[in-house]
Scaffold this active site. Structure first.
Site, PDB file in Angstrom:
ATOM      1  N   ASP A  22       0.813  -1.218   0.000  1.00  0.00           N
ATOM      2  CA  ASP A  22       0.000   0.000   0.000  1.00  0.00           C
ATOM      3  C   ASP A  22       0.845   1.266   0.000  1.00  0.00           C
ATOM      4  O   ASP A  22       2.065   1.218   0.173  1.00  0.00           O
ATOM      5  CB  ASP A  22      -0.964  -0.006   1.198  1.00  0.00           C
ATOM      6  CG  ASP A  22      -0.276  -0.341   2.530  1.00  0.00           C
ATOM      7  OD1 ASP A  22       0.962  -0.417   2.559  1.00  0.00           O
ATOM      8  OD2 ASP A  22      -0.985  -0.518   3.528  1.00  0.00           O
ATOM      9  N   ASP A  75      -7.737  -2.183  14.176  1.00  0.00           N
ATOM     10  CA  ASP A  75      -9.114  -2.478  13.766  1.00  0.00           C
ATOM     11  C   ASP A  75      -9.174  -3.722  12.876  1.00  0.00           C
ATOM     12  O   ASP A  75     -10.215  -4.023  12.286  1.00  0.00           O
ATOM     13  CB  ASP A  75      -9.741  -1.269  13.045  1.00  0.00           C
ATOM     14  CG  ASP A  75      -8.982  -0.872  11.782  1.00  0.00           C
ATOM     15  OD1 ASP A  75      -7.961  -1.530  11.453  1.00  0.00           O
ATOM     16  OD2 ASP A  75      -9.400   0.098  11.117  1.00  0.00           O
ATOM     17  N   HIS A  92      -7.272  -4.222  10.140  1.00  0.00           N
ATOM     18  CA  HIS A  92      -6.958  -4.015   8.716  1.00  0.00           C
ATOM     19  C   HIS A  92      -5.649  -4.691   8.329  1.00  0.00           C
ATOM     20  O   HIS A  92      -4.746  -4.840   9.146  1.00  0.00           O
ATOM     21  CB  HIS A  92      -6.983  -2.529   8.324  1.00  0.00           C
ATOM     22  CG  HIS A  92      -5.846  -1.690   8.807  1.00  0.00           C
ATOM     23  ND1 HIS A  92      -6.002  -0.673   9.723  1.00  0.00           N
ATOM     24  CD2 HIS A  92      -4.532  -1.677   8.484  1.00  0.00           C
ATOM     25  CE1 HIS A  92      -4.843  -0.090   9.943  1.00  0.00           C
ATOM     26  NE2 HIS A  92      -3.922  -0.673   9.205  1.00  0.00           N
ATOM     27  N   GLU A 107      -9.620  -1.674   5.126  1.00  0.00           N
ATOM     28  CA  GLU A 107     -10.289  -1.302   6.368  1.00  0.00           C
ATOM     29  C   GLU A 107     -11.584  -2.103   6.554  1.00  0.00           C
ATOM     30  O   GLU A 107     -12.135  -2.633   5.587  1.00  0.00           O
ATOM     31  CB  GLU A 107     -10.636   0.195   6.335  1.00  0.00           C
ATOM     32  CG  GLU A 107      -9.424   1.129   6.326  1.00  0.00           C
ATOM     33  CD  GLU A 107      -8.786   1.315   7.713  1.00  0.00           C
ATOM     34  OE1 GLU A 107      -8.930   0.440   8.583  1.00  0.00           O
ATOM     35  OE2 GLU A 107      -8.133   2.352   7.908  1.00  0.00           O
TER      36      GLU A 107
HETATM   37  C1  GLP Z   1      -0.469   0.585   8.648  1.00  0.00           C
HETATM   38  C2  GLP Z   1      -0.131  -0.252   7.426  1.00  0.00           C
HETATM   39  C3  GLP Z   1      -0.361  -1.726   7.666  1.00  0.00           C
HETATM   40  C4  GLP Z   1       0.207  -2.131   8.999  1.00  0.00           C
HETATM   41  C5  GLP Z   1      -0.508  -1.400  10.100  1.00  0.00           C
HETATM   42  C6  GLP Z   1      -0.033  -1.770  11.492  1.00  0.00           C
HETATM   43  O1  GLP Z   1      -1.726   1.141   8.650  1.00  0.00           O
HETATM   44  N1  GLP Z   1      -0.830   0.141   6.253  1.00  0.00           N
HETATM   45  O2  GLP Z   1       0.207  -2.476   6.609  1.00  0.00           O
HETATM   46  O3  GLP Z   1       0.086  -3.525   9.194  1.00  0.00           O
HETATM   47  O4  GLP Z   1      -0.309   0.000   9.898  1.00  0.00           O
HETATM   48  O5  GLP Z   1       1.118  -1.059  11.799  1.00  0.00           O
HETATM   49  P1  GLP Z   1       2.068  -1.355  12.993  1.00  0.00           P
HETATM   50  O6  GLP Z   1       2.870  -2.541  12.596  1.00  0.00           O
HETATM   51  O7  GLP Z   1       2.912  -0.122  13.110  1.00  0.00           O
HETATM   52  O8  GLP Z   1       1.217  -1.605  14.198  1.00  0.00           O
END
Ligand code: GLP
Length: 236
Positions: A67, A136, A138, A143
């Site tokens: 992404d 959440d 995702h 989402e």
């Molecule tokens: C972002 C990314 C995700 C990631 C998520 C969790 O929103 N788009 O790919 O898994 O955050 O991030 P973290 O690993 O910092 O908790």
């Protein structure tokens, strides 16, 4: 599903890096689906060490990231292209031309999404997809929604995601409101999926995602249907 609980983040990172490097050693020209966020940072650090020690060679690997924020180009220090270049690509022997991150600044984002799915298909799909998980549920930026979206698409970020990711920006107002994300089709057709998560704050969503009902309201729950899923979780 293999659900592995480990002691701490270091152990999680060691295991995840070992699985990714094993994939590259078994198939040197494999396609890795890569992720951003804080979860994979330890894994990337371990991969960098292994590459420096000559334990793994990334010269033939293709990477396809999940992404990108809409409106941030690769020079912006919070763009996911910048994150990947800084935290991994510039420190291993991958060919930058074989690394792919959606272009969140494309003039025609719809065409960018279609081209991204075509890119995944042209490469015969992803061999190993690395994922983190949002609070959440995702994955990528898929989402919670009423249905699972298959194709790469533009999403409106949830207020909870904007709040969670604000820590990386000067203020919450600076967090982009939209992003481009690979859809569930790209993720679910990956031959192997590896999801990593750590911290007590992720415990509840991990239980919902992997032991609760499969629902688009918890996007990661669809992974329960994947034939080759490994999940590594550490509470610390
Ligand atoms: C972002 C990314 C995700 C990631 C998520 C969790 O929103 N788009 O790919 O898994 O955050 O991030 P973290 O690993 O910092 O908790």
């Amino acid at each position: 599903m293999r659900y592995i609980t480990v002691k701490n983040y270091d152990e999680l990172s060691t295991k995840a890096a070992a699985l990714i490097c094993a994939q590259v050693n078994v198939k040197p020209n494999c396609v890795l689906g890569l992720a951003t966020g804080s979860s994979p940072l330890g894994t990337y650090a371990k991969i960098i060490e292994k590459c420096a020690n000559g334990e793994v060679d990334f010269s033939e690997v293709t990477s396809i990231n999940l992404d990108e924020y809409m409106g941030l180009d690769g020079t912006h220090d919070q763009s996911y292209r910048y994150f990947m270049n800084t935290n991994l690509f510039s420190k291993i022997n991958i060919d930058l031309a074989k690394t792919h991150v959606p272009n969140g600044c494309a003039a025609d984002l719809e065409a960018e999404c279609r081209a991204y799915d075509a890119l995944i298909a042209e490469h015969g799909g992803i061999d190993l997809q690395l994922l983190g998980i949002g609070l959440d549920g995702h994955i990528g930026f898929n989402e919670p929604d009423k249905y699972f979206e298959k194709a790469t698409h533009v999403v409106e970020l949830d207020p909870s995601t904007i709040e969670a990711n604000a820590r990386f920006f000067a203020s919450e107002a600076d967090v982009p409101r939209k992003a481009v994300t690979m859809g569930m089709g790209g993720i679910m057709t990956a031959k192997k999926v590896l999801l990593i998560a750590s911290g007590k704050n992720k415990k509840e969503i991990m239980e919902k995602a992997f032991f609760g009902p499969i629902t688009p309201e918890v996007p990661a729950s669809i992974l329960q249907l994947h034939p080759d899923l490994t999940v590594i979780y550490s509470e610390e």
